[in-house]
Design a protein around this motif. Structure first.
Motif, mmCIF file in Angstrom:
data_model
loop_
_atom_site.group_PDB
_atom_site.id
_atom_site.type_symbol
_atom_site.label_atom_id
_atom_site.label_comp_id
_atom_site.label_asym_id
_atom_site.label_seq_id
_atom_site.Cartn_x
_atom_site.Cartn_y
_atom_site.Cartn_z
ATOM 1 N N ASN A 56 0.838 -1.203 0.000
ATOM 2 C CA ASN A 56 0.000 0.000 0.000
ATOM 3 C C ASN A 56 0.875 1.257 0.000
ATOM 4 O OD1 ASN A 56 0.925 -0.039 2.577
ATOM 5 N ND2 ASN A 56 -1.068 -0.302 3.546
ATOM 6 N N ASP A 82 -13.403 -3.174 4.573
ATOM 7 C CA ASP A 82 -14.187 -2.093 5.189
ATOM 8 C C ASP A 82 -15.571 -1.923 4.561
ATOM 9 O OD1 ASP A 82 -11.823 -1.644 6.568
ATOM 10 O OD2 ASP A 82 -11.172 -0.056 5.215
ATOM 11 N N MET A 105 -11.626 -3.078 12.836
ATOM 12 C CA MET A 105 -11.163 -2.152 11.795
ATOM 13 C C MET A 105 -12.350 -1.491 11.081
ATOM 14 S SD MET A 105 -7.941 -4.097 10.099
ATOM 15 C CE MET A 105 -6.308 -3.923 10.794
ATOM 16 N N GLY A 106 -12.063 -0.876 9.936
ATOM 17 C CA GLY A 106 -13.142 -0.287 9.144
ATOM 18 C C GLY A 106 -12.890 1.129 8.669
ATOM 19 N N GLU A 125 -12.578 1.202 14.884
ATOM 20 C CA GLU A 125 -11.355 2.005 15.046
ATOM 21 C C GLU A 125 -11.580 3.477 14.696
ATOM 22 O OE1 GLU A 125 -8.408 0.460 12.318
ATOM 23 O OE2 GLU A 125 -9.588 0.998 10.561
ATOM 24 N N ARG A 181 -3.361 5.988 9.802
ATOM 25 C CA ARG A 181 -3.713 4.668 10.343
ATOM 26 C C ARG A 181 -4.465 4.886 11.642
ATOM 27 N NH1 ARG A 181 -2.793 3.918 6.181
ATOM 28 N NH2 ARG A 181 -1.331 2.581 5.077
ATOM 29 N N TYR A 233 -5.264 -7.592 12.570
ATOM 30 C CA TYR A 233 -5.126 -8.165 11.218
ATOM 31 C C TYR A 233 -5.747 -9.545 11.059
ATOM 32 C CZ TYR A 233 -2.476 -4.037 10.688
ATOM 33 O OH TYR A 233 -2.161 -2.705 10.651
ATOM 34 N N ARG A 269 -8.322 -9.681 8.509
ATOM 35 C CA ARG A 269 -8.006 -9.688 7.068
ATOM 36 C C ARG A 269 -7.517 -11.042 6.570
ATOM 37 N NH1 ARG A 269 -5.106 -3.996 6.313
ATOM 38 N NH2 ARG A 269 -3.376 -5.288 5.630
HETATM 39 O O1 F6P Z 1 -8.718 -0.684 4.641
HETATM 40 C C1 F6P Z 1 -8.488 -1.923 5.232
HETATM 41 C C2 F6P Z 1 -7.804 -1.772 6.556
HETATM 42 O O2 F6P Z 1 -7.643 -3.037 7.137
HETATM 43 C C3 F6P Z 1 -8.519 -0.829 7.514
HETATM 44 O O3 F6P Z 1 -9.643 -1.414 8.126
HETATM 45 C C4 F6P Z 1 -7.390 -0.458 8.444
HETATM 46 O O4 F6P Z 1 -7.613 0.787 9.032
HETATM 47 C C5 F6P Z 1 -6.208 -0.385 7.511
HETATM 48 O O5 F6P Z 1 -6.522 -1.197 6.395
HETATM 49 C C6 F6P Z 1 -4.891 -0.848 8.108
HETATM 50 O O6 F6P Z 1 -3.892 -0.621 7.178
HETATM 51 P P1 F6P Z 1 -2.414 -1.220 7.295
HETATM 52 O O7 F6P Z 1 -2.430 -2.596 6.670
HETATM 53 O O8 F6P Z 1 -1.585 -0.293 6.487
HETATM 54 O O9 F6P Z 1 -2.051 -1.256 8.734
#
Ligand code: F6P
Length: 379
Positions: free
Chosen positions: A77, A144, A186-187, A239, A262, A293, A296
């Motif tokens: 990212n 999200d 998250m979100g 969050e 973040r 995480y 995810r």
């Molecule tokens: O957009 C998806 C997400 O998991 C969000 O819910 C969270 O705020 C962000 O990405 C976390 O990002 P990173 O992987 O950069 O910590």
């Protein structure tokens, strides 16, 4: 005249989610089996496109990946090729537009179309490549579920399963110790994960960005439950939730990411506040779990396997029909597409040129149903 397609490429950018491999598999299978195209995948998102790091994607490469979370192509990212961090001749870090190098790589590989799977930051670059004449098809991804124009993104439902299971687990330990248990999920700036996950996991209080909370009202729910004999309380907090008299809690700023803020830490703030208000009255301990995480990762659930398949095969149809510069969406439960231009650019603000990220309607059906069954939102 319709352009004949022989070879396509794809990449996954941004943060991962479940269902990405299902999309990759669907694209590769439809491209090869339906159209006899060749497919390559750039590794690590835009970084691979810039560095020309890629892998051939054929029926063998994608065998056995359907159920796996994450992406076999990996992703990042950080790599905005229109503003890419490089070290200049004096050893200083500077930002440069290196998109022409990526375009030269696409030309060298004779790529007729590029599928870009990502969130807002990744798709903003997809728009910029489309503006430079590349045949791009975008596919939105995020846990999200906040992408404008589409009703649902893959990864979201698997993340909800993790939240629901975590809340189920927290119930037994909260009950055993008469505790107030907080689960931070998250979100970003959308409360979908906390809302739907919280309802499914039977949270007593749900705190979301769209409904700023009053700490005294949150505490009142704990007291009300305690007084009627429920000596534990489960709180699911997004969050991005914020108190009525405050702002979001920022965990870190990642300058190299197109979406630099973040979020994280509001659960801790809430725990400390409740510790002061609740503990002296009921004696209950307050405990925080930040799910992080786990939301995810893991095995992709039924829904996201099917959804990923639909997104992937539709993207291939769009390429065959030369519908470029567009992003696949789901509208009224049917596959469709919109111009990428119309939906990107929400970044940290949640706003796009056409209105903004898809956030929870505080007066919507689910919030109302939740209130009907006694769930409170701190307002
Ligand atoms: O957009 C998806 C997400 O998991 C969000 O819910 C969270 O705020 C962000 O990405 C976390 O990002 P990173 O992987 O950069 O910590």
């Amino acid at each position: 005249m319709r352009q004949e397609i022989k070879r396509i490429a794809l990449l996954t950018g941004g943060g991962d989610c479940s269902g990405l491999n299902a999309v990759i598999r669907a694209i590769v299978k439809s491209a090869i089996l339906k159209h006899k195209w060749e497919v390559i995948g750039f590794k690590g998102g835009y970084h691979g496109l810039y560095m020309d790091e890629y892998m051939k994607l054929d029926l063998q490469t994608i065998s056995g990946i359907f159920h796996q979370g994450g992406t076999i192509l990996k992703m990042s990212n950080k790599d905005n090729l229109f503003k890419y961090k490089v070290t200049d001749e004096n050893g200083k870090e500077v930002y440069k537009d290196v998109s022409d190098i990526a375009i030269a790589n696409l030309k060298r590989h004779n790529i007729d179309a590029l599928v870009i799977i990502g969130g807002d930051g990744t798709l903003t670059s997809a728009r910029d490549f489309a503006r430079k004449g590349i045949n791009v098809v975008g596919i939105p991804k995020t846990i999200d579920n906040d992408v404008p124009a589409t009703e649902i993104t893959f990864g979201y439902r698997t993340a909800l399963d993790h939240i629901m299971q975590s809340l189920d687990a927290l119930h037994t330990t909260a009950y055993s110790h008469d505790r107030v248990m907080i689960l931070e999920v998250m979100g970003r700036n959308a409360g979908w994960l906390a809302l739907e996950g919280g309802v499914a996991g039977s949270a007593d209080v749900i705190l979301i960005p769209e409904i700023p909370y009053d700490i005294n009202k949150v505490a009142q729910t704990v007291f009300d439950r305690y007084n009627r004999g429920s000596k534990f309380t489960i709180i699911c907090i997004s969050e991005g939730a914020k108190p009525v008299d405050g702002d979001v809690t920022i965990k870190a700023i990642d300058k190299d990411s197109p979406d630099s803020i973040r979020l994280g830490g509001v659960g801790d703030l809430l725990a400390k506040q409740l510790e002061k208000i609740v503990k002296p009255v009921t004696g209950q301990d307050i405990r925080l779990t930040t799910l992080g995480y786990i939301q995810r990762g893991g095995v992709t659930n039924t829904f996201d396997r099917v959804l990923g398949t639909k997104y992937g095969s539709y993207a291939v149809d769009m390429i065959a029909n030369n519908e470029f510069g567009r992003m696949v969406i789901i509208k009224n439960d049917r596959m469709d597409s919109v111009r990428i231009e119309e939906v990107v650019g929400s970044g940290n603000t949640g706003q796009t040129s056409t209105g903004g990220a898809r956030i929870v309607n505080p007066h919507g059906d689910l919030v109302c149903s939740a209130r009907d069954i006694g769930i409170t939102f701190g307002d």
